[in-house]
Enzyme design. Structure first.
Site, short mmCIF file in Angstrom:
data_model
loop_
_atom_site.label_atom_id
_atom_site.label_comp_id
_atom_site.label_asym_id
_atom_site.label_seq_id
_atom_site.Cartn_x
_atom_site.Cartn_y
_atom_site.Cartn_z
CB ILE A 187 -1.00 3.68 -9.57
CG1 ILE A 187 -0.10 3.92 -10.79
CG2 ILE A 187 -0.84 4.80 -8.56
CD1 ILE A 187 -0.39 5.22 -11.52
CG ASP A 188 -0.80 -0.63 -5.17
OD1 ASP A 188 -1.66 -0.97 -6.00
OD2 ASP A 188 0.21 -1.29 -4.91
CB VAL A 189 -4.45 5.40 -4.58
CG1 VAL A 189 -4.74 6.78 -4.00
CG2 VAL A 189 -3.89 5.52 -5.99
CG HIS A 224 3.51 -3.00 -2.54
ND1 HIS A 224 2.53 -3.82 -2.06
CD2 HIS A 224 2.96 -2.27 -3.52
CE1 HIS A 224 1.43 -3.61 -2.75
NE2 HIS A 224 1.67 -2.67 -3.65
#
Lengths: 250, 205
Positions: free
Chosen positions: A129-131, A144
């Site tokens: 999970i990119d925050v 992305h």
């Protein structure tokens, strides 16, 4: 007692190791097999290998690279990058990965997490999970593919656990590659709402940051820049953790 | 004794990493796909992940069950069971309604008791293994960490000559040595240099 892990992350763009800053500016760092060999000789706890361009360009992480890295790796290996089907997962596992890391596909189709967990076991399915903080300073899930994400961060984190993921890799995009310290508040808020292990990533600048991340609720610490660009090794982080009374493998 | 290692492949789980580790150590191995393949090997490694009951069904269908027992009990060939492979050496496993194992060690396999103690199951990660010596742990200190991934545990009926333990909510069996029959619950092939050392100890003993 189970140990807190320190995990180097090796980012790939096709056949080369790269490192980003804020998921953007890239530096090329050479051959992934050489890098894996170094981490193997450093006796690390685990390795994460991710192709950061695969999903965007509709490709998958290169299987040959995975197989070559796996042949040098006698520790658990997590692999991600453009994996979109059970067949993709199966193939990457057959090349020597122990776990797969899902990101874009999980956001597009959360049921894929559940399907993967029931077919390959929860221990095999890691969701990344990119925050990123928005203009108002709120945490948002970063996609992305640039698509809007319909979940708030904590809703998504809980959904990932509910769907049966075995672990979460939590990336702080704002701190990525900066080596200016970590977002402990982010780690605290995410890890307090799930039971599965959270691997905290982004911003480690010195060994004591690892202690802060674990005390904020992370089960493990992963990093990339600090190991690529400084003389600090995973063992330096573990020495600091040990001195702080945290269980680590030495 | 020669040192051609036979790795039993019943198609459950990824057995390649065990082969890679053996090759990395400089030894040859033979993937044993049918029971007859066991005839020419000197020592057996029996890896596996997955369901006990599913594995028992495959062992019976392929007649690997009788072949492994013959090789170990009559042929006196050493065997090292890894993870599910170790559990399958026991007499019975309760997973998925239960099934009988190979019975090479007196004991049975149950859901890890840590589940009752509030720790998370599956037990995944690096944990300390305490041992009392034996062939496998030569040059490996008691308390060394190995990598585990499992939900079930082996409960032994009697105490074999060497037992290794780990703690996850409760103390549980991390491995044993009973004559030429060995088992480890953890994955030596994923446990870095000490794991490789353990495999080397088995191959060279």
């Amino acid at each position: 007692m189970l140990k807190h892990r320190v995990i180097p992350i090796v980012l790939l763009d096709g056949y080369s190791v790269v490192k980003t800053i804020n998921f953007d500016t890239r530096r090329n760092l050479g051959n992934p097999i050489t890098v894996a060999r170094i981490y193997n000789s450093r006796n690390v706890d685990e390795l994460i290998l991710l192709d950061i361009n695969a999903s965007k360009s509709g490709e998958k992480i290169d299987e040959f690279t995975v197989a070559e890295v796996a042949s040098e790796c006698f520790m658990p290996l997590a692999v991600g990058g453009g994996l979109r089907s059970a067949e993709d997962i199966s193939r990457i596992l057959s090349k020597g990965a122990d776990k797969v890391v899902l990101n874009s596909i999980a956001l597009e189709n959360p049921d894929f997490i559940a399907d993967g967990a029931s077919r390959f076991g929860a221990q095999c399915i890691v969701v990344s999970i990119d925050v990123k903080k928005n203009g108002a300073g709120q945490y948002t899930v970063y996609s992305h593919s640039g698509k809007d994400v319909r979940y708030s961060l904590l809703d998504w984190v809980k959904e990932v656990e509910r769907k049966g993921a075995g672990e979460i890799v939590l990336n702080s995009v704002d701190n990525d590659g900066c080596m200016e310290g970590c977002d402990l508040e982010l780690v605290r808020s995410v890890s307090s709402c799930v039971k599965i292990p959270v691997i905290a990533v982004g911003g480690v600048k010195e060994p004591s940051d690892a202690v802060g991340l674990i005390r904020s609720g992370a089960a493990a610490v992963a990093a990339s820049s600090i190991f690529h660009f400084t003389s600090i090794t995973p063992n330096d982080l573990k020495d600091e953790m040990l001195a702080a009374g945290l269980p680590v493998r030495r | 004794m020669g040192s051609l290692i036979g790795i039993v492949n019943i198609g459950l789980g990824n057995i390649d990493s065990v082969g890679r580790a053996v090759r990395y150590l400089g030894y040859e191995f033979k993937l044993c796909e049918v029971p007859g393949d066991l005839d020419s090997v000197d020592k057996i490694i029996f890896p596996g992940v997955g369901s006990f009951r599913a594995a028992v069904a495959i062992l019976a269908e392929t007649t690997f069950d009788e072949a492994i027992k013959d090789q170990v009990l009559k042929g006196n060939k050493p065997i090292l069971g890894i993870c599910l492979g170790m559990q399958l050496l026991a007499q019975h496993g309760s997973e998925d309604g239960g099934a009988d194992g190979l019975g090479l060690i007196g004991g049975h396999v149950e859901l890890h008791r840590g589940a009752l103690e509030g720790v998370s199951i599956p037990h995944i990660g690096w944990n300390d293994v305490h041992h009392q010596g034996g062939e496998l742990y030569k040059g490996i200190e008691s308390g060394t960490c190995f990598y585990f991934v499992h939900s079930y545990e082996l409960l032994l009926d009697s105490v074999p000559p060497y037992v290794a333990t780990a703690n996850h909510g409760v103390d549980f069996i991390a491995g044993f040595e009973a004559g030429h029959i060995f088992g480890v619950q953890f994955h030596p092939e994923k446990s870095q240099e000490k794991g490789l050392q353990l495999l080397r100890n088995y191959i060279e003993y």
